[in-house]
Design a protein around this motif. Structure first.
Motif, short mmCIF file in Angstrom:
data_model
loop_
_atom_site.label_atom_id
_atom_site.label_comp_id
_atom_site.label_asym_id
_atom_site.label_seq_id
_atom_site.Cartn_x
_atom_site.Cartn_y
_atom_site.Cartn_z
N ASN A 239 56.96 60.02 35.76
CA ASN A 239 56.83 60.87 34.58
C ASN A 239 55.60 60.46 33.78
O ASN A 239 55.27 59.25 33.71
CB ASN A 239 58.10 60.74 33.73
CG ASN A 239 58.13 61.70 32.58
OD1 ASN A 239 57.75 62.86 32.73
ND2 ASN A 239 58.55 61.23 31.43
N CYS A 240 54.95 61.42 33.16
CA CYS A 240 53.69 61.15 32.46
C CYS A 240 53.85 60.05 31.41
O CYS A 240 53.06 59.11 31.36
CB CYS A 240 53.16 62.42 31.81
SG CYS A 240 54.40 63.43 31.04
N GLN B 216 54.77 63.44 22.37
CA GLN B 216 54.35 64.14 23.57
C GLN B 216 53.83 65.54 23.29
O GLN B 216 54.48 66.34 22.62
CB GLN B 216 55.49 64.15 24.59
CG GLN B 216 55.86 62.73 25.02
CD GLN B 216 57.00 62.63 26.00
OE1 GLN B 216 57.89 61.81 25.83
NE2 GLN B 216 56.99 63.45 27.04
N GLY C 3 52.85 69.07 28.33
CA GLY C 3 53.86 68.49 29.22
C GLY C 3 54.90 69.51 29.66
O GLY C 3 55.54 69.36 30.69
N THR C 4 55.04 70.57 28.87
CA THR C 4 56.01 71.61 29.22
C THR C 4 55.38 72.66 30.13
O THR C 4 56.05 73.27 30.94
CB THR C 4 56.54 72.29 27.94
OG1 THR C 4 56.94 71.26 27.03
CG2 THR C 4 57.70 73.21 28.21
N ILE D 28 63.54 66.10 24.15
CA ILE D 28 62.78 66.54 25.35
C ILE D 28 63.73 66.44 26.53
O ILE D 28 64.13 65.35 26.94
CB ILE D 28 61.52 65.68 25.57
CG1 ILE D 28 60.60 65.76 24.35
CG2 ILE D 28 60.77 66.14 26.84
CD1 ILE D 28 59.31 64.95 24.47
N GLU E 11 64.32 62.88 28.97
CA GLU E 11 62.99 62.24 28.92
C GLU E 11 63.15 60.75 28.60
O GLU E 11 62.44 59.90 29.14
CB GLU E 11 62.13 62.91 27.85
CG GLU E 11 60.65 62.53 27.91
CD GLU E 11 59.91 63.21 29.06
OE1 GLU E 11 60.52 63.98 29.81
OE2 GLU E 11 58.72 62.94 29.20
N ARG F 21 58.60 65.57 20.85
CA ARG F 21 57.60 66.60 21.12
C ARG F 21 56.83 66.86 19.83
O ARG F 21 57.44 67.04 18.76
CB ARG F 21 58.27 67.89 21.60
CG ARG F 21 57.30 68.96 22.04
CD ARG F 21 56.64 68.65 23.34
NE ARG F 21 57.59 68.72 24.46
CZ ARG F 21 57.33 68.26 25.67
NH1 ARG F 21 56.19 67.65 25.90
NH2 ARG F 21 58.22 68.36 26.64
N HIS G 31 49.40 62.50 25.42
CA HIS G 31 50.62 61.88 24.88
C HIS G 31 50.25 60.57 24.19
O HIS G 31 49.35 59.85 24.63
CB HIS G 31 51.59 61.55 26.02
CG HIS G 31 52.32 62.72 26.61
ND1 HIS G 31 52.20 64.02 26.17
CD2 HIS G 31 53.18 62.76 27.66
CE1 HIS G 31 52.97 64.81 26.91
NE2 HIS G 31 53.58 64.09 27.83
C1 2RA Z 1 56.95 66.46 29.23
N1 2RA Z 1 57.16 64.44 30.53
O1 2RA Z 1 56.09 65.88 28.58
C2 2RA Z 1 57.57 65.82 30.45
C3 2RA Z 1 57.24 66.57 31.70
N2 2RA Z 1 55.86 66.61 31.97
O2 2RA Z 1 57.35 67.61 28.95
#
Ligand code: 2RA
Length: 333
Positions: free
Chosen positions: A125-126, A153, A157-158, A196, A207, A232, A239
């Protein structure tokens, strides 16, 4: 090398194609794949147009490497098919990450995990990727015991839709009206959402579990204590993370700066005047920027860090291509 990219028209898939070109990855033939809905679109690679094909079994004939970024469902369906055709799959979805015999790899942290792979390799995951790139050099010096992370984030990411939502929602607010139908549980424009993915009965989000579970697997620290609040924020790309890391040994700032300055993939921001990066600077770049490094008065044997990276590049596309480069270096593809 015949390289397929599944999810070629998405944010990460198109970045994978861009990174393959930028890093002169040895692609003899590109096979851009997507769902029926996106088939027929055009992508460009090395100045040449390629028509995106609808994914189907025959598309993987003769493919050596398949980079996937199409979500867990398509990954579960098509990764075994691609492997059966002789391809090595590097998958960016969460489908395979916690499977015991599937390597979950960040090349700067655990490249050795690629040895003996069975055809599928999971891209983490990022938010996890940037955290472990920053933590690994400090762990090597001081022995990591506990990690507390708050993430900030970006909406990229979405996916593509969320970028539009942030823009349109922000305009709506600025014009005095309110955002209409939104992707998230609450409007993201001028807001922050500590939510998230689904939140379970313990009150922990998907997440947050990714950060908690993936970091232990990548760093091979099953006893590591990880706490995360994933948030988010109204940022398009990049991020950020506020990390408190607690170690077995008392970390000296001097050794911490030395470890970080020499660490692969890290850009240490240690100018006393401006010791941190921000998403707008990190977007479009490769490094994990580590700044605001300081002793943490709240906890003994601890350091606080501010970690920023481009979630679409190092957090996904670049890490996947670096895994493929490592596979070539090790003769594993
Ligand atoms: C997000 N890590 O940032 C999740 C999926 N890329 O939404």
């Amino acid at each position: 090398m015949r390289v397929a990219v599944l999810g070629a028209t998405g944010l990460v898939g198109s970045e994978m194609i861009k990174v393959l070109e930028e890093r002169a990855f040895p692609v003899d033939e590109l096979v851009p794949l997507a769902s029926e809905r996106s088939a027929g679109k055009e992508v460009f690679f090395k100045g040449k147009p390629y028509e995106v094909r609808a994914v189907e079994e025959g598309a993987f004939e003769g493919v050596d490497l398949a980079l996937f970024s199409a979500g867990s469902g398509p990954s579960r369906k098509w990764a075994p098919v691609a492997v059966s055709k002789g391809a090595v799959v590097v998958d960016n979805s969460s489908a395979w990450r916690m499977e015991e015999d599937i390597p979950l790899v960040v090349p700067e942290v655990n490249p050795h995990a690629l040895e003996g792979h069975k055809g599928i390799i999971a891209n983490p995951n990022c938010a996890t990727i940037q955290a472990v790139v920053a933590l690994k050099p400090l762990h090597d010096f001081f022995g990591l015991e506990k990690v507390q992370v708050v993430t900030f984030q970006s909406v990229s990411g979405t996916g593509l839709e969320a970028l539009d939502e942030l823009k349109e929602g922000s305009l709506a607010v600025l014009e005095g009206s309110s955002p209409k139908n939104f992707l998230y549980p609450k409007p993201i424009a001028f807001n922050v959402l500590p939510h998230i993915g689904k939140i379970d009965e313990r009150g922990i989000s998907e997440e947050e579990y990714k950060m908690m579970n993936e970091s232990k697997k990548i760093m091979e620290l099953p006893e590591l204590v990880v706490s995360c609040t994933a948030v988010r924020v109204p940022v398009f790309r990049g991020h950020s993370e506020a990390i408190v890391a607690t170690f077995k040994e008392e970390p000296s700032l001097q050794d911490a700066f030395k470890a970080l300055s020499e660490a692969p993939g890290v850009s240490l921001m240690d100018d006393p005047g401006c010791s941190y990066s921000v998403p707008s600077e990190a977007a479009g770049t490769d490094p994990v920027f580590v700044g605001r490094v300081r002793k943490e008065p709240l906890c003994e044997r601890s350091l606080s860090l501010w970690v920023v990276a481009d979630n679409i590049r190092k957090g996904a596309a670049l890490n996947a291509v670096q895994i493929a480069e490592e596979l070539i270096r090790k003769g594993l593809i």
